[in-house]
Motif scaffolding. Structure first.
Motif, PDB file in Angstrom:
ATOM      1  N   SER A  36       0.787  -1.233   0.000  1.00  0.00           N
ATOM      2  CA  SER A  36       0.000   0.000   0.000  1.00  0.00           C
ATOM      3  C   SER A  36       0.821   1.286   0.000  1.00  0.00           C
ATOM      4  O   SER A  36       0.270   2.367  -0.202  1.00  0.00           O
ATOM      5  N   ASN A  99     -18.836  -0.116  -2.983  1.00  0.00           N
ATOM      6  CA  ASN A  99     -18.358  -1.108  -3.952  1.00  0.00           C
ATOM      7  C   ASN A  99     -19.419  -2.156  -4.264  1.00  0.00           C
ATOM      8  O   ASN A  99     -19.145  -3.351  -4.383  1.00  0.00           O
ATOM      9  N   LYS A 275      -6.001  -4.018  -8.442  1.00  0.00           N
ATOM     10  CA  LYS A 275      -6.964  -3.283  -7.631  1.00  0.00           C
ATOM     11  C   LYS A 275      -6.966  -3.880  -6.225  1.00  0.00           C
ATOM     12  O   LYS A 275      -6.946  -5.092  -6.051  1.00  0.00           O
ATOM     13  N   ASN A 276      -6.970  -3.018  -5.223  1.00  0.00           N
ATOM     14  CA  ASN A 276      -6.962  -3.440  -3.819  1.00  0.00           C
ATOM     15  C   ASN A 276      -5.806  -4.391  -3.505  1.00  0.00           C
ATOM     16  O   ASN A 276      -6.009  -5.499  -3.007  1.00  0.00           O
ATOM     17  N   THR A 279      -5.655  -5.691   0.149  1.00  0.00           N
ATOM     18  CA  THR A 279      -6.724  -6.522   0.710  1.00  0.00           C
ATOM     19  C   THR A 279      -6.892  -7.820  -0.088  1.00  0.00           C
ATOM     20  O   THR A 279      -6.255  -8.816   0.197  1.00  0.00           O
ATOM     21  N   ASP A 280      -7.741  -7.767  -1.118  1.00  0.00           N
ATOM     22  CA  ASP A 280      -8.081  -8.983  -1.865  1.00  0.00           C
ATOM     23  C   ASP A 280      -6.876  -9.625  -2.545  1.00  0.00           C
ATOM     24  O   ASP A 280      -6.777 -10.857  -2.618  1.00  0.00           O
ATOM     25  N   THR A 353     -10.826 -11.353   2.490  1.00  0.00           N
ATOM     26  CA  THR A 353      -9.462 -11.077   2.927  1.00  0.00           C
ATOM     27  C   THR A 353      -8.711 -12.360   3.274  1.00  0.00           C
ATOM     28  O   THR A 353      -9.322 -13.398   3.550  1.00  0.00           O
ATOM     29  N   SER A 358      -4.164  -9.622   5.139  1.00  0.00           N
ATOM     30  CA  SER A 358      -4.777  -8.511   4.420  1.00  0.00           C
ATOM     31  C   SER A 358      -5.094  -7.337   5.350  1.00  0.00           C
ATOM     32  O   SER A 358      -5.306  -7.506   6.554  1.00  0.00           O
TER      33      SER A 358
END
Length: 402
Positions: A36, A99, A275-276, A279-280, A353, A358
């Motif tokens: 991140s 989302n 994307k993300n 997390t994911d 997650t 995550s």
């Protein structure tokens, strides 16, 4: 003469499980920072790291506190916890979509996901209920059906958000607890069919309600989104810039990692391709930076952690503790499989997650609460063994004295 009310001495918590938990949490913090730091969310490269550290500190406090509470207390507290969970899930239904889903409740600047609390709540509820029913659980009408009705209600509330991934994890975990509790396998298979039909009825009712809503296009977009995930799983390159984009970028990251990886912090896919990533898709970043060797070592540690937890659960002399332990470790294993399976295209993406790794406050807090319960169970598992060793040593000394 000792009083009957004198409490038994507490055993020591399982040192291996405690260390493994802290190692996974620490490694997760490192990976959140790596995945991140390039995002500059709200102008701060450390935004996600700072928030994750807050949740880790809070979660650690909860874990060490719960570890010193005898797990049997939750056999008395399961009903209030479950009722609070149902209330929170109902409150989520009135929130705005984030989302495409209604999964969050805002408390000041913090957001919580009641779905995470629902997972541990259903484990505690089922474990207590099954322990009370005993052999009656094998009776389909009076034992099994009431148990599965509870699961169906919670699963239905989660599907209304909608959160298919969490719903599947909750149902699978519930099935594991019920099976471990002695339910008939044919009853479990029959209930899977009923739950699928129930989910279909919920979604059907939701579609009817949405048809009378002035914002019907949201429902259509939601259905297209779910359909897109299935199509992306079958052939992501059929729509590489649309439905297949996420999985293609994830597989690219894993491929670029090779055997030894690009090095910590050197992931390219996290630079606005994935994307993300925090997390994911954090496992994809892990694969790119640490390579096959690093991810293989991580998975081995993760598997040993799960195995250690299951072993502790099976050693517990109390059926309630055994069921809770199996439920918690089974839940972690199932959710990890769903996350990693989606990232590696083993199963369709569901957007859940990776436990302990995550970014996510609700997930981290509930996971560490659950590990506090596991460590409390381990204290009970260790106590009889410790007492038995003491008795054996005393006996040997007496024999030698003679």
């Amino acid at each position: 003469m000792k009083s009957k009310s004198t409490p038994a001495k507490k055993g020591t918590p399982d040192f291996q499980l405690l260390i493994l938990t802290l190692l996974l949490v620490g490694f997760g913090v490192i990976m959140v920072f790596s995945s991140s730091s390039s995002l500059y969310f709200r102008g701060d490269p450390l935004y996600f790291l700072k928030r994750q550290l807050v949740w880790v500190v809070l979660g650690s406090f909860v874990m060490f506190t719960v570890m010193n509470i005898h797990y049997s207390r939750f056999k008395k507290w399961y009903a209030p916890i479950f009722i609070i969970t149902l209330i929170l899930l109902l409150m989520v239904a009135s929130t705005e979509r984030i989302n495409g889903a209604k999964s969050w409740l805002s408390i000041g600047s913090l957001g919580i996901q009641p779905t995470e609390l629902a997972k541990i709540s259903i484990i505690l509820y089922l474990s207590a209920l099954i322990t009370k029913k005993g052999e009656r659980l094998r009776d389909f009408r009076t034992g099994y059906i009431p148990v599965m009705v509870i699961v169906g209600i919670v699963a239905g509330l989660i599907m209304m958000q909608p959160d298919l991934g969490s719903c599947l994890i909750l149902v699978a975990t519930s099935g594991l607890v019920v099976f471990a509790g002695g339910a008939s396998l044919k009853h479990i298979l029959a209930s899977i069919v009923l739950l699928v039909l129930g989910a279909g009825l919920v979604l059907g009712a939701k579609t009817v309600v949405d048809s009378f809503s002035p914002v019907q296009e949201k429902s259509v977009a939601e259905q297209d989104y779910k359909k897109g995930r299935i199509e992306a799983f079958i052939d992501p390159y059929d729509d590489p810039k649309g439905t297949g984009y996420n999985i293609i970028q994830s597989l690219t990251a894993l491929g670029q990692g090779g055997v030894s990886g690009a090095g910590f912090g050197q992931s390219v896919q996290k630079l606005n391709y994935l994307k993300n990533p925090e997390t994911d898709f954090i496992f994809a970043v892990m694969g790119e930076e640490l390579g096959f060797v690093g991810t293989a070592l991580f998975l081995l540690i993760y598997l040993y952690f799960i195995w250690r937890g299951i072993l502790i659960a099976l050693r517990c002399p109390d059926p309630f503790g055994t069921l809770v332990g199996i439920g918690i470790m089974g839940w972690i294993a199932i959710q990890a499989f769903v996350n990693i399976g989606g990232v590696t295209k083993t199963i369709p993406l569901t957007g859940v997650t990776l436990p302990f790794i995550s970014y996510g406050g609700s997930s981290m807090l509930v996971m560490m609460l659950s590990m506090g319960i596991m460590l409390s169970i381990s204290r009970e598992s260790n106590r009889p063994a410790k007492e038995e060793v003491t008795k054996s040593v005393t006996t040997v000394r007496q024999v030698r004295a003679r």
